[in-house]
Scaffold this motif. Structure first.
Motif, PDB file in Angstrom:
ATOM      1  N   ALA A  33       0.830  -1.210   0.000  1.00  0.00           N
ATOM      2  CA  ALA A  33       0.000   0.000   0.000  1.00  0.00           C
ATOM      3  C   ALA A  33       0.863   1.258   0.000  1.00  0.00           C
ATOM      4  O   ALA A  33       0.527   2.255  -0.653  1.00  0.00           O
ATOM      5  CB  ALA A  33      -0.935  -0.008   1.209  1.00  0.00           C
ATOM      6  N   GLY A  34       1.983   1.236   0.722  1.00  0.00           N
ATOM      7  CA  GLY A  34       2.897   2.379   0.729  1.00  0.00           C
ATOM      8  C   GLY A  34       3.527   2.619  -0.629  1.00  0.00           C
ATOM      9  O   GLY A  34       3.634   3.766  -1.083  1.00  0.00           O
ATOM     10  N   VAL A  35       3.929   1.548  -1.295  1.00  0.00           N
ATOM     11  CA  VAL A  35       4.496   1.681  -2.644  1.00  0.00           C
ATOM     12  C   VAL A  35       3.434   2.199  -3.604  1.00  0.00           C
ATOM     13  O   VAL A  35       3.676   3.093  -4.410  1.00  0.00           O
ATOM     14  CB  VAL A  35       5.081   0.338  -3.133  1.00  0.00           C
ATOM     15  CG1 VAL A  35       5.446   0.406  -4.607  1.00  0.00           C
ATOM     16  CG2 VAL A  35       6.293  -0.057  -2.311  1.00  0.00           C
ATOM     17  N   TRP A  36       2.233   1.637  -3.507  1.00  0.00           N
ATOM     18  CA  TRP A  36       1.132   2.047  -4.383  1.00  0.00           C
ATOM     19  C   TRP A  36       0.804   3.542  -4.210  1.00  0.00           C
ATOM     20  O   TRP A  36       0.619   4.266  -5.177  1.00  0.00           O
ATOM     21  CB  TRP A  36      -0.094   1.198  -4.088  1.00  0.00           C
ATOM     22  CG  TRP A  36      -1.246   1.447  -5.008  1.00  0.00           C
ATOM     23  CD1 TRP A  36      -2.268   2.330  -4.823  1.00  0.00           C
ATOM     24  CD2 TRP A  36      -1.486   0.832  -6.265  1.00  0.00           C
ATOM     25  NE1 TRP A  36      -3.131   2.285  -5.878  1.00  0.00           N
ATOM     26  CE2 TRP A  36      -2.672   1.368  -6.786  1.00  0.00           C
ATOM     27  CE3 TRP A  36      -0.808  -0.138  -7.005  1.00  0.00           C
ATOM     28  CZ2 TRP A  36      -3.201   0.981  -8.000  1.00  0.00           C
ATOM     29  CZ3 TRP A  36      -1.344  -0.520  -8.217  1.00  0.00           C
ATOM     30  CH2 TRP A  36      -2.512   0.028  -8.699  1.00  0.00           C
ATOM     31  N   ALA A  37       0.733   3.979  -2.963  1.00  0.00           N
ATOM     32  CA  ALA A  37       0.415   5.381  -2.682  1.00  0.00           C
ATOM     33  C   ALA A  37       1.541   6.311  -3.137  1.00  0.00           C
ATOM     34  O   ALA A  37       1.287   7.440  -3.559  1.00  0.00           O
ATOM     35  CB  ALA A  37       0.148   5.576  -1.194  1.00  0.00           C
ATOM     36  N   SER A  38       2.775   5.863  -3.063  1.00  0.00           N
ATOM     37  CA  SER A  38       3.916   6.692  -3.447  1.00  0.00           C
ATOM     38  C   SER A  38       4.109   6.750  -4.956  1.00  0.00           C
ATOM     39  O   SER A  38       4.557   7.771  -5.485  1.00  0.00           O
ATOM     40  CB  SER A  38       5.197   6.149  -2.812  1.00  0.00           C
ATOM     41  OG  SER A  38       5.129   6.229  -1.418  1.00  0.00           O
ATOM     42  N   TRP A  39       3.804   5.670  -5.640  1.00  0.00           N
ATOM     43  CA  TRP A  39       4.143   5.560  -7.053  1.00  0.00           C
ATOM     44  C   TRP A  39       3.414   6.585  -7.916  1.00  0.00           C
ATOM     45  O   TRP A  39       3.928   7.029  -8.944  1.00  0.00           O
ATOM     46  CB  TRP A  39       3.866   4.158  -7.564  1.00  0.00           C
ATOM     47  CG  TRP A  39       4.346   3.968  -8.968  1.00  0.00           C
ATOM     48  CD1 TRP A  39       3.589   3.740 -10.071  1.00  0.00           C
ATOM     49  CD2 TRP A  39       5.691   4.014  -9.428  1.00  0.00           C
ATOM     50  NE1 TRP A  39       4.370   3.651 -11.184  1.00  0.00           N
ATOM     51  CE2 TRP A  39       5.684   3.807 -10.814  1.00  0.00           C
ATOM     52  CE3 TRP A  39       6.916   4.225  -8.791  1.00  0.00           C
ATOM     53  CZ2 TRP A  39       6.834   3.810 -11.580  1.00  0.00           C
ATOM     54  CZ3 TRP A  39       8.066   4.211  -9.563  1.00  0.00           C
ATOM     55  CH2 TRP A  39       8.020   4.005 -10.939  1.00  0.00           C
ATOM     56  N   GLY A  40       2.223   7.006  -7.520  1.00  0.00           N
ATOM     57  CA  GLY A  40       1.479   7.989  -8.295  1.00  0.00           C
ATOM     58  C   GLY A  40       2.254   9.270  -8.522  1.00  0.00           C
ATOM     59  O   GLY A  40       2.164   9.888  -9.587  1.00  0.00           O
TER      60      GLY A  40
END
Length: 161
Positions: A33-40
């Protein structure tokens, strides 16, 4: 051995495995979830080759976004309708090196400060995952490594901004 004792013995041996699997799944979910939220945001900073670069001077801030004058590198004319996400690091009157998100009026900070700021959600998720790993899985070394990596990312972002 009676069938009832055999069943309770089997349940007792599976319980720690099930608890560890659940905690590992929660820790993995936090990091993903942290990677997903950051990748944007991070994708525009890390993969900025071929995108429009320039400088933005913040002229005003609303509740969620700040607007300002965008001066692109090269031939295109300056624009005044560009926005940047409002954060504690964005101040009225300041100038920031930015990259434009494709097909939008939104810009993202570049360089070390922008890159570290983009990965802040991952840093928070690493700190939380460290707590789950240490408390739920009892893997103290892995917990310290995960939490320290998240904390270092948070501190580096604070110092860069």
């Amino acid at each position: 051995m009676s069938p009832k004792k055999r069943t309770s013995s089997l349940q007792a041996s599976l319980l720690p495995f099930a608890r560890n699997a659940a905690m590992a799944l929660v820790a993995l979910l936090l990091v993903v979830a942290g990677v997903w939220a950051s990748w944007g945001t991070a994708q525009h900073v890390l993969l900025s080759k071929g995108r429009e670069h320039g400088t933005m001077t913040v002229t005003g801030c609303g509740e969620d976004v700040c607007t300002g004058r965008y001066d692109p590198e090269g031939a295109p004319a300056p624009r005044t309708d560009m926005t940047i996400a409002r954060s504690v690091a964005v101040q009225k009157g300041a100038r920031y090196e930015v990259v434009v998100k494709p097909d939008t009026r939104e810009v993202v900070r570049t360089g070390w400060a922008g890159g570290l700021h983009a990965w802040l959600p991952l840093a928070g998720s690493l700190v939380l995952a460290g707590l789950v790993i240490g408390g739920g899985l009892r893997w103290t070394r892995m917990a310290w490594a995960t939490g320290t990596a998240g904390g270092a990312l948070l501190v580096a972002s604070f110092l860069a901004l």
